[in-house]
Design a protein around this motif. Structure first.
Motif, mmCIF file in Angstrom:
data_model
loop_
_atom_site.group_PDB
_atom_site.id
_atom_site.type_symbol
_atom_site.label_atom_id
_atom_site.label_comp_id
_atom_site.label_asym_id
_atom_site.label_seq_id
_atom_site.Cartn_x
_atom_site.Cartn_y
_atom_site.Cartn_z
ATOM 1 N N ALA A 273 0.840 -1.198 0.000
ATOM 2 C CA ALA A 273 0.000 0.000 0.000
ATOM 3 C C ALA A 273 0.878 1.252 0.000
ATOM 4 C CB ALA A 273 -0.913 -0.009 1.229
ATOM 5 N N ALA A 274 0.249 2.387 -0.293
ATOM 6 C CA ALA A 274 0.977 3.657 -0.314
ATOM 7 C C ALA A 274 1.526 3.972 1.081
ATOM 8 C CB ALA A 274 0.057 4.778 -0.772
ATOM 9 N N GLU A 275 2.793 4.362 1.152
ATOM 10 C CA GLU A 275 3.404 4.645 2.451
ATOM 11 C C GLU A 275 2.858 5.926 3.074
ATOM 12 O OE1 GLU A 275 7.615 4.647 2.114
ATOM 13 O OE2 GLU A 275 7.734 2.557 1.443
ATOM 14 N N THR A 276 2.427 6.864 2.234
ATOM 15 C CA THR A 276 1.875 8.124 2.738
ATOM 16 C C THR A 276 0.350 8.040 2.728
ATOM 17 O OG1 THR A 276 3.756 9.357 1.852
ATOM 18 C CG2 THR A 276 1.773 10.616 2.424
ATOM 19 N N PRO A 277 -0.287 8.150 3.894
ATOM 20 C CA PRO A 277 -1.741 7.991 3.936
ATOM 21 C C PRO A 277 -2.488 9.275 3.593
ATOM 22 C CG PRO A 277 -0.918 8.362 6.146
ATOM 23 C CD PRO A 277 0.290 8.331 5.240
ATOM 24 N N VAL A 278 -3.739 9.090 3.173
ATOM 25 C CA VAL A 278 -4.687 10.198 3.095
ATOM 26 C C VAL A 278 -5.341 10.302 4.468
ATOM 27 C CG1 VAL A 278 -6.815 11.038 2.053
ATOM 28 C CG2 VAL A 278 -5.098 9.884 0.638
ATOM 29 N N VAL A 290 -11.316 11.560 16.174
ATOM 30 C CA VAL A 290 -11.031 10.422 15.296
ATOM 31 C C VAL A 290 -10.339 10.919 14.039
ATOM 32 C CG1 VAL A 290 -11.992 8.491 13.989
ATOM 33 C CG2 VAL A 290 -13.106 9.217 16.113
ATOM 34 N N SER A 291 -9.225 10.289 13.709
ATOM 35 C CA SER A 291 -8.529 10.559 12.447
ATOM 36 C C SER A 291 -8.457 9.256 11.668
ATOM 37 C CB SER A 291 -7.119 11.098 12.699
ATOM 38 O OG SER A 291 -7.175 12.366 13.315
ATOM 39 N N LYS A 292 -8.848 9.321 10.397
ATOM 40 C CA LYS A 292 -8.839 8.151 9.528
ATOM 41 C C LYS A 292 -7.634 8.221 8.597
ATOM 42 C CE LYS A 292 -11.660 5.883 5.941
ATOM 43 N NZ LYS A 292 -12.934 5.970 5.173
ATOM 44 N N ILE A 303 -6.667 0.723 6.211
ATOM 45 C CA ILE A 303 -7.377 1.876 6.776
ATOM 46 C C ILE A 303 -7.250 1.799 8.292
ATOM 47 C CG2 ILE A 303 -9.587 3.063 7.007
ATOM 48 C CD1 ILE A 303 -10.440 1.781 4.367
ATOM 49 N N HIS A 304 -6.765 2.854 8.906
ATOM 50 C CA HIS A 304 -6.585 2.880 10.355
ATOM 51 C C HIS A 304 -7.299 4.090 10.943
ATOM 52 C CE1 HIS A 304 -5.046 2.539 14.326
ATOM 53 N NE2 HIS A 304 -4.205 3.539 14.222
ATOM 54 N N TYR A 305 -8.208 3.833 11.880
ATOM 55 C CA TYR A 305 -8.912 4.890 12.600
ATOM 56 C C TYR A 305 -8.208 5.070 13.942
ATOM 57 C CZ TYR A 305 -12.743 4.179 9.257
ATOM 58 O OH TYR A 305 -13.498 4.051 8.111
#
Length: 420
Positions: A273-278, A290-292, A303-305
């Motif tokens: 997966a992409a190393e830099t998240p949205v 909460v940050s997604k 996906i990490h919440y």
């Protein structure tokens, strides 16, 4: 969250109502199976619109330590999600700790772990201290819970039985949903049978320190919820706590698993997966934030919440005025990865290569022409048009993660686009 007597009575009545529906072929059914010389129990929930030849798949729900298989039909109440997606739900039951010596050692350190229902998930409980205790000698605690119980084999056998009895088409998707220690068990199961999974959801759980090595090249779409305020499964993997020993109190470090940041980093790498998240930040509410974090991939995104102000056994719900709703997010994740609801997993469809990704305004394709359809994570079409000069304008999209599909005659390409 503690329940009062009235809440307990209501819970029991709800269970009875659900069980009553089993008589006409739907609802909750209690079953047993022999595995490893032991009789094991599990529940099967059959969705309202169940059709034996047309199920979309199976959702395996794994409860937390000292919890039960009814949790998913009471506390979390997964049945509306199962009904909406036509998923058969399995809820297996863990065994009590089988080693009396482990129980004695855990109690001697006054660690608040009830061991009446424990998965063999590689969870090693450690307690150690840098303090000096003369003239007392304290042996550091290090025990693995139900280390001789093969729960991977148990869960796998229950899945096979359920497929035989309820998934007549044999084409349904398989998902895992684990809470607390059920999350540990989900990670453990995925290391052996991950390539059979369409997706995995973990709430307030992590990986054990004695988890099995990967037996195959496993990639699984992952949706993980965890609070930095979790008082039971620490986000950092360990916590400092005072423990009384021989009438004196000492500071001990209690370790219960792998730090969540490490787990997410490892799965991002494993899934390519992409190393830099949205990053999507939900509006704060009820002293909860909460940050997604979405690490995009063609199929196997992570996906990490990451939450703050959420206790271990509290499930976020918009009805309570919380920033988000667990079931809504779980529904969006599962529906995204259903074969019947998305063409992404169709083997006749090819992966789409385009750049840049993430994109700000224009994306370029190695295709001279084609019809472009872009959908959000709920499957809603948000942008469509034609490729022109091997390019397509996405500047009108809001920041986030999208599915992109290009139709060019008899060929179809799909992928995922990050808009920044």
């Amino acid at each position: 969250m503690k329940k009062g007597i009235l809440c307990t009575i209501i819970t029991a009545l709800c269970c009875c109502c659900i069980l009553a529906r089993a008589e006409n072929g739907t609802g909750l059914q209690r079953k047993s199976i022999q595995v490893g010389g032991l009789e094991r129990e599990y529940l099967v929930y059959v969705p309202k619109n169940y059709n034996a030849g047309n199920t979309t798949g199976i959702l395996v729900c794994l409860h937390g330590i000292n919890r039960g298989m009814y949790d998913f039909f009471n506390s979390l109440n997964i049945t509306p999600v199962a009904d909406a997606l036509n998923l058969v739900v399995i809820a297996p039951k863990a065994l009590p700790e089988q080693d009396p010596e482990v129980i004695t050692k855990v109690k001697s350190f006054s660690i608040p772990l009830d061991l009446d229902s424990v998965w063999g998930a590689g969870l090693v409980v450690k307690a150690s201290s840098s303090q000096i205790f003369p003239p007392i000698v304290i042996t550091p605690l290090e025990v693995e819970l139900n280390k001789d119980v093969d729960d991977v084999a148990f869960i796998h056998q229950v899945i096979q039985e359920t497929k035989r009895d309820y998934d007549k088409s044999k084409d349904g998707d398989l998902f895992l949903l684990g809470t607390s220690m059920g999350g540990y068990m989900s990670y453990q199961y995925a290391r052996t049978y991950g390539n059979n999974l369409a997706g995995m959801v973990v709430i307030a759980g992590t990986e054990g320190s004695n988890i099995d090595d990967f037996q195959t090249t496993v990639q699984v779409p992952l949706c993980d919820f965890h609070s930095e305020s979790d008082e039971v499964v620490p986000y950092a993997g360990s916590y400092l706590t005072p423990i009384e020993y021989s009438s004196k109190t000492y500071d001990f470090t209690v370790t219960l698993g792998t730090p969540k940041e490490t787990v997410i980093t490892n799965w991002v790498a494993r899934n390519n997966a992409a190393e830099t998240p949205v990053v999507t930040n939900f509006p704060d509410a009820n002293s909860i934030s909460v940050s997604k974090y979405t690490y995009a991939a063609v199929r196997n995104e992570v996906i990490h919440y990451k939450m703050k102000g959420v206790s271990h056994n509290y499930y976020l719900s918009k009805q309570n005025g919380d920033p988000m709703d667990f079931n809504e997010e779980i529904y969006a994740f599962l529906s995204t990865h259903l074969s019947s609801g998305s063409s992404i997993k169709n083997p006749s469809i090819q992966n789409l290569t385009f750049y840049p990704n993430p994109a700000h305004d224009m994306v370029r394709f190695d295709l001279p022409q084609g019809k472009v359809n872009i959908s959000d994570l709920n499957g809603r079409l948000v942008l469509s048009g034609e490729i022109k000069l091997q390019s397509f304008n996405v500047s009108s999209l809001a920041k986030g993660l999208y599915f992109i599909r290009v139709d060019a005659g008899e060929k179809v390409w799909t992928g995922k686009l990050i808009k920044n």
